[in-house]
Design an enzyme around this catalytic site. Structure first.
Site, PDB file in Angstrom:
ATOM      1  N   ALA A   1      -0.562  12.092   1.771  1.00 20.40           N
ATOM      2  CA  ALA A   1      -1.005  13.142   2.691  1.00 20.40           C
ATOM      3  C   ALA A   1      -2.426  13.607   2.347  1.00 20.40           C
ATOM      4  O   ALA A   1      -3.186  13.992   3.240  1.00 20.40           O
ATOM      5  CB  ALA A   1      -0.042  14.320   2.647  1.00 20.40           C
TER       6      ALA A   1
ATOM      7  N   ASN B   1       0.845  -1.196   0.000  1.00 23.36           N
ATOM      8  CA  ASN B   1       0.000   0.000   0.000  1.00 23.36           C
ATOM      9  C   ASN B   1       0.882   1.249   0.000  1.00 23.36           C
ATOM     10  O   ASN B   1       1.991   1.254   0.553  1.00 23.36           O
ATOM     11  CB  ASN B   1      -1.030  -0.002   1.135  1.00 23.36           C
ATOM     12  CG  ASN B   1      -0.448  -0.197   2.519  1.00 23.36           C
ATOM     13  OD1 ASN B   1       0.625  -0.742   2.682  1.00 23.36           O
ATOM     14  ND2 ASN B   1      -1.172   0.248   3.530  1.00 23.36           N
TER      15      ASN B   1
ATOM     16  N   GLU C   1      -2.953  -4.609  -3.120  1.00 24.11           N
ATOM     17  CA  GLU C   1      -3.438  -5.481  -4.207  1.00 24.11           C
ATOM     18  C   GLU C   1      -3.380  -4.745  -5.544  1.00 24.11           C
ATOM     19  O   GLU C   1      -3.072  -5.341  -6.581  1.00 24.11           O
ATOM     20  CB  GLU C   1      -4.879  -5.933  -3.937  1.00 24.11           C
ATOM     21  CG  GLU C   1      -5.032  -6.832  -2.729  1.00 24.11           C
ATOM     22  CD  GLU C   1      -5.293  -6.056  -1.429  1.00 24.11           C
ATOM     23  OE1 GLU C   1      -4.848  -4.891  -1.318  1.00 24.11           O
ATOM     24  OE2 GLU C   1      -5.926  -6.623  -0.534  1.00 24.11           O
TER      25      GLU C   1
ATOM     26  N   TYR D   1      -5.361  12.025   1.844  1.00 25.65           N
ATOM     27  CA  TYR D   1      -5.696  10.629   2.156  1.00 25.65           C
ATOM     28  C   TYR D   1      -6.337   9.797   1.036  1.00 25.65           C
ATOM     29  O   TYR D   1      -5.905   8.675   0.790  1.00 25.65           O
ATOM     30  CB  TYR D   1      -6.594  10.557   3.399  1.00 25.65           C
ATOM     31  CG  TYR D   1      -5.924  10.943   4.702  1.00 25.65           C
ATOM     32  CD1 TYR D   1      -4.573  11.289   4.786  1.00 25.65           C
ATOM     33  CD2 TYR D   1      -6.667  10.958   5.884  1.00 25.65           C
ATOM     34  CE1 TYR D   1      -3.991  11.646   5.986  1.00 25.65           C
ATOM     35  CE2 TYR D   1      -6.083  11.308   7.100  1.00 25.65           C
ATOM     36  CZ  TYR D   1      -4.742  11.660   7.143  1.00 25.65           C
ATOM     37  OH  TYR D   1      -4.165  11.999   8.333  1.00 25.65           O
TER      38      TYR D   1
END
Ligand code: THU
Length: 146
Positions: A59, A55, A68, A61
């Protein structure tokens, strides 16, 4: 009419170990400074090649993406077009399963009986089929002309 649940196709112990090792290595490199929830994913393609990803948070989000998705990008870039198995390493708590968006992304390249293994760095957990995690799904077949 009731459909039987589709059980996951078993992975060989060799492939399982390869996937777990690749996903652990990816987990170690995850960029997750905001959630502190590192994820590593590994997927095996139709040639037996393993592709991994982690992942990558941001910043801003919502701009982050899942392990994946990173692994799928590597698989497609290699020229492969099928996912035969998935293993995801999460960071403690409940056993990780791919988020809804990633289930759909995996659906593009996998059969209903494709195994999805949940794991941590320390242990292997439950195994599901894609169909069990994403029943009655929409996929490429729906767009094919009769
Ligand atoms: N995450 C993944 O990478 N894969 C999943 O299947 C579930 C969630 C990431 C997204 C975010 O960076 C962190 O885990 C916490 O949600």
């Amino acid at each position: 009419m009731s459909a039987l649940p589709v059980e996951p196709v078993p992975l060989s112990s060799t492939v399982l170990e390869q996937l777990w090792a690749a996903a652990r290595a990816a987990h170690a490199r995850a960029y997750a400074p905001y959630s502190r929830y590192a994820v590593g994913a590994a997927i095996v393609d139709e040639h037996g090649q393993v592709h991994a990803g982690c992942n990558v948070e941001n910043a801003a989000y919502p701009q982050g993406w899942c392990a994946e998705a990173s692994a799928l990008s590597a698989l497609v870039l290699s020229g492969a077009r099928q996912v035969r198995g998935v293993l995801v390493v999460g960071t403690g708590g409940a056993w990780i399963t791919p988020c809804g968006g990633c289930r759909q992304k995996l659906r593009e390249f996998g059969e209903p009986d494709m195994p999805i293994v949940s794991a941590t760095v320390e242990a292997l957990g439950p195994v599901y089929s894609l169909e069990q995690l994403l029943p009655h799904s929409f996929g490429p077949d729906h767009l094919r002309k009769p």
